[in-house]
Design a protein around this motif. Sequence first.
Motif, PDB file in Angstrom:
ATOM      1  N   SER A 117     -27.325  -4.086 -42.776  1.00 27.57           N
ATOM      2  CA  SER A 117     -26.730  -5.414 -42.856  1.00 27.57           C
ATOM      3  C   SER A 117     -25.598  -5.524 -41.843  1.00 27.57           C
ATOM      4  CB  SER A 117     -26.173  -5.683 -44.254  1.00 27.57           C
ATOM      5  OG  SER A 117     -27.162  -5.605 -45.242  1.00 27.57           O
ATOM      6  N   ALA A 172     -22.430  -8.250 -41.358  1.00 29.81           N
ATOM      7  CA  ALA A 172     -21.712  -9.444 -41.783  1.00 29.81           C
ATOM      8  C   ALA A 172     -20.798  -9.914 -40.663  1.00 29.81           C
ATOM      9  CB  ALA A 172     -20.902  -9.141 -43.037  1.00 29.81           C
ATOM     10  N   THR A 196     -24.869 -13.297 -42.462  1.00 30.84           N
ATOM     11  CA  THR A 196     -25.338 -11.921 -42.405  1.00 30.84           C
ATOM     12  C   THR A 196     -26.698 -11.840 -41.735  1.00 30.84           C
ATOM     13  OG1 THR A 196     -24.120 -11.360 -44.428  1.00 30.84           O
ATOM     14  CG2 THR A 196     -25.907  -9.887 -43.787  1.00 30.84           C
TER      15      THR A 196
END
Length: 112
Positions: A21, A23, A77
Amino acid sequence: QVQLVESGGGLVQPGGSLRLSCAASGNRFTLFVMKWYRQAPGKQREFVASITSGGGTNYADSVKGRFTISRDNAKNTVYLQMNSLKPEDAAVYYCNVPPAAWGQGTQVTVSS
């Protein structure tokens, strides 16, 4: 300046999966092209995948069919789903907003 924070790296066996991920800060995320790069020890940083603001994707030949990039604009994200991992996929993975915004990287180790 947008700030990027990657997560999700770790140790996985060959053939396994991980989801990374990234962000992003700020309120312009929906406008960004988002990219993933990786850098293995002793090698140059290389392109892995990208996704446009409209959801168009592009992949390095070495990961096509195994990796999937996606984005959630509501969460600012971008994700990298990595399946069928190989030892040669081991690297530090970096998130990028062109031209010069980079995260700190997240380590992916593929080993039995």
